[in-house]
Design a protein around this motif. Structure first.
Motif, short mmCIF file in Angstrom:
data_model
loop_
_atom_site.label_atom_id
_atom_site.label_comp_id
_atom_site.label_asym_id
_atom_site.label_seq_id
_atom_site.Cartn_x
_atom_site.Cartn_y
_atom_site.Cartn_z
N ALA A 103 0.84 -1.21 0.00
CA ALA A 103 0.00 0.00 0.00
C ALA A 103 0.87 1.26 0.00
O ALA A 103 0.60 2.22 -0.74
N ALA A 104 1.92 1.26 0.84
CA ALA A 104 2.81 2.42 0.92
C ALA A 104 3.54 2.62 -0.41
O ALA A 104 3.70 3.76 -0.88
N GLN A 105 3.98 1.53 -1.01
CA GLN A 105 4.66 1.62 -2.31
C GLN A 105 3.71 2.13 -3.39
O GLN A 105 4.07 3.02 -4.18
N TYR A 106 2.52 1.60 -3.39
CA TYR A 106 1.53 1.97 -4.41
C TYR A 106 1.14 3.44 -4.32
O TYR A 106 0.95 4.10 -5.34
N ASN A 107 1.06 3.95 -3.12
CA ASN A 107 0.72 5.36 -2.94
C ASN A 107 1.75 6.27 -3.60
O ASN A 107 1.43 7.39 -4.03
#
Length: 214
Positions: A193-197
């Motif tokens: 999720a953090a990477q995708y953001n």
């Protein structure tokens, strides 16, 4: 006649090259991503996966990082993954532990339920688009049946492994190894999720650019 035969041979050679090229491309598209720990790298490498993941999100409301983290745990993104063969006395094959198969490691009975409910009769467990749509369908039903948030990777995974009835009965409480694995899936989901953001905007803009201007 010799000229005609030569032309025919050239045409067949061209057809053979096209078929071979398509086979190579198909093999590349089904190969696991080179950097499975980074969701941005996965989607940058496999743009068709990103398109499928976004379609799943729009259809079922499940954030893309949750089924991706679950899929990594289940199959390591191998299109033809299945449980290992079991043996009697160490050498007599007696079958596999379950009918789980494909990217999502969906069991045959559950996959058949998905096909019946969605009408996706041409679906395949070795097709990423179908596999992630199946996971979207499953997480959506988990939310409806057991009230688990579609963002809750830990409890979504426990439902995925134990089934909706097993989760309700709390069967996972007797399986500490499974609870640990669910925690691993949850942590990976949060990293995804953090990477995708950080890369979502670039992924979306580059996808739209290719759609309209490529």
């Amino acid at each position: 006649m010799p000229i005609s035969r030569d032309v025919s041979l050239v045409q067949w050679a061209k057809v053979a090259m096209v078929v071979l090229s398509l086979g190579v491309l198909a093999g590349c598209s089904s190969a696991p991503p080179k950097d499975p720990e980074n969701l941005c790298s996965i989607f940058e490498e496999k743009r068709d996966w990103y398109k499928s993941a976004k379609k799943m999100n729009k259809k079922w409301g499940t954030p893309v990082h949750v089924p991706m983290a679950m899929m990594y745990q289940e199959s390591s993104f191998k299109h033809n993954a299945r449980p290992p063969m079991q043996y009697w006395f160490g050498f007599i094959p007696v079958g596999r532990a379950s009918s789980a198969y494909g990217y999502s490691q969906a069991k045959t009975m559950t996959w058949d339920d998905y096909v019946r409910e969605t009408g996706n009769s041409w679906s395949s467990r070795t097709n990423f688009d179908d596999a992630i749509d199946f996971m979207g369908w499953f997480t959506n039903k988990t939310h409806k049946i057991n009230g688990v948030s579609k963002w809750d990777a830990r409890n979504q995974y426990l439902n995925y492994h134990e089934g909706w009835g097993g989760y309700k009965r709390g069967t996972y409480h007797q399986k500490q190894w499974l609870v640990k694995v669910a925690g691993t899936v949850d942590q990976r989901s949060k990293r995804y999720a953090a990477q995708y953001n950080k890369c979502k905007e670039d992924l979306d803009s580059s996808w739209l650019w290719r759609l309209f201007f490529a």
